[in-house]
Design a protein around this motif. Sequence first.
Motif, mmCIF file in Angstrom:
data_model
loop_
_atom_site.group_PDB
_atom_site.id
_atom_site.type_symbol
_atom_site.label_atom_id
_atom_site.label_comp_id
_atom_site.label_asym_id
_atom_site.label_seq_id
_atom_site.Cartn_x
_atom_site.Cartn_y
_atom_site.Cartn_z
ATOM 1 N N THR A 1 -6.680 1.057 -4.008
ATOM 2 C CA THR A 1 -6.169 1.219 -5.463
ATOM 3 C C THR A 1 -4.555 0.977 -5.341
ATOM 4 O O THR A 1 -4.005 1.173 -4.525
ATOM 5 N N ASP A 2 -4.243 0.387 -6.640
ATOM 6 C CA ASP A 2 -2.499 -0.042 -6.710
ATOM 7 C C ASP A 2 -1.901 1.462 -6.977
ATOM 8 O O ASP A 2 -1.746 1.799 -8.153
ATOM 9 N N ILE A 3 -1.615 2.248 -5.803
ATOM 10 C CA ILE A 3 -0.813 3.434 -5.790
ATOM 11 C C ILE A 3 0.624 3.352 -5.806
ATOM 12 O O ILE A 3 1.337 2.837 -5.109
ATOM 13 N N ARG A 4 1.253 3.742 -6.961
ATOM 14 C CA ARG A 4 2.779 3.841 -6.816
ATOM 15 C C ARG A 4 3.511 4.900 -6.190
ATOM 16 O O ARG A 4 4.815 4.700 -5.998
ATOM 17 N N GLY A 5 2.676 6.031 -5.910
ATOM 18 C CA GLY A 5 3.403 7.214 -5.091
ATOM 19 C C GLY A 5 2.370 8.144 -4.906
ATOM 20 O O GLY A 5 1.097 8.106 -5.174
ATOM 21 N N GLU B 1 6.082 7.619 3.721
ATOM 22 C CA GLU B 1 6.795 6.605 3.307
ATOM 23 C C GLU B 1 6.939 5.340 4.177
ATOM 24 O O GLU B 1 6.703 4.303 3.769
ATOM 25 N N HIS B 2 7.196 5.598 5.447
ATOM 26 C CA HIS B 2 6.954 4.607 6.471
ATOM 27 C C HIS B 2 5.794 3.937 6.427
ATOM 28 O O HIS B 2 5.719 2.630 6.616
ATOM 29 N N ARG B 3 4.880 4.757 6.812
ATOM 30 C CA ARG B 3 3.282 4.086 6.834
ATOM 31 C C ARG B 3 2.643 3.335 5.613
ATOM 32 O O ARG B 3 2.028 2.298 5.759
ATOM 33 N N TYR B 4 3.077 4.100 4.352
ATOM 34 C CA TYR B 4 2.493 3.326 3.369
ATOM 35 C C TYR B 4 3.546 2.429 2.457
ATOM 36 O O TYR B 4 2.760 1.938 1.413
ATOM 37 N N GLY B 5 4.749 2.773 2.239
ATOM 38 C CA GLY B 5 5.537 1.801 1.779
ATOM 39 C C GLY B 5 5.797 2.256 0.371
ATOM 40 O O GLY B 5 5.965 1.296 -0.510
ATOM 41 N N VAL B 6 5.410 3.510 -0.206
ATOM 42 C CA VAL B 6 5.606 3.923 -1.465
ATOM 43 C C VAL B 6 6.412 5.260 -1.502
ATOM 44 O O VAL B 6 6.562 5.847 -0.304
#
Length: 122
Positions: free
Chosen positions: A53-57, A92-97
């Motif tokens: 899904t488009d996850i923003r955070g 943050e490093h693993r998922y980029g959000v």
Amino acid sequence: MYLSIDIGGTLIKSALMDRSGQIFKKESRPISRKSIDEFDNILFQVIDYYFSTDIRGISVSCPGAVDTNTGTIYNGGAFPFQHNVNLKSKLEHRYGVEVAIENDGRCAALAELWLGSVQGKR
């Protein structure tokens, strides 16, 4: 959409929700208290489940003292191997959000202020 995760003593609960707090999908599963590697593996499985899904955070509620600026956990409660771990940076490093991490008790209070029984109170 945002992914909200609550790390409890025996379960990790998760929910996909929008900015208004409407929940679209949720689940819970047992969490490992044996080692950081087993813990991380389960946490990553939970996040991966939603990440199509488009996850923003991602927000994480966890036991222990949490430095919300850095995302570092101190005295991880039921998870002593989390002491001095920067979970925010790891995710943050693993998922980029963007990731926010807070103590579970404070999260419960904030949720009650936002949508719960003390909504609108000071």
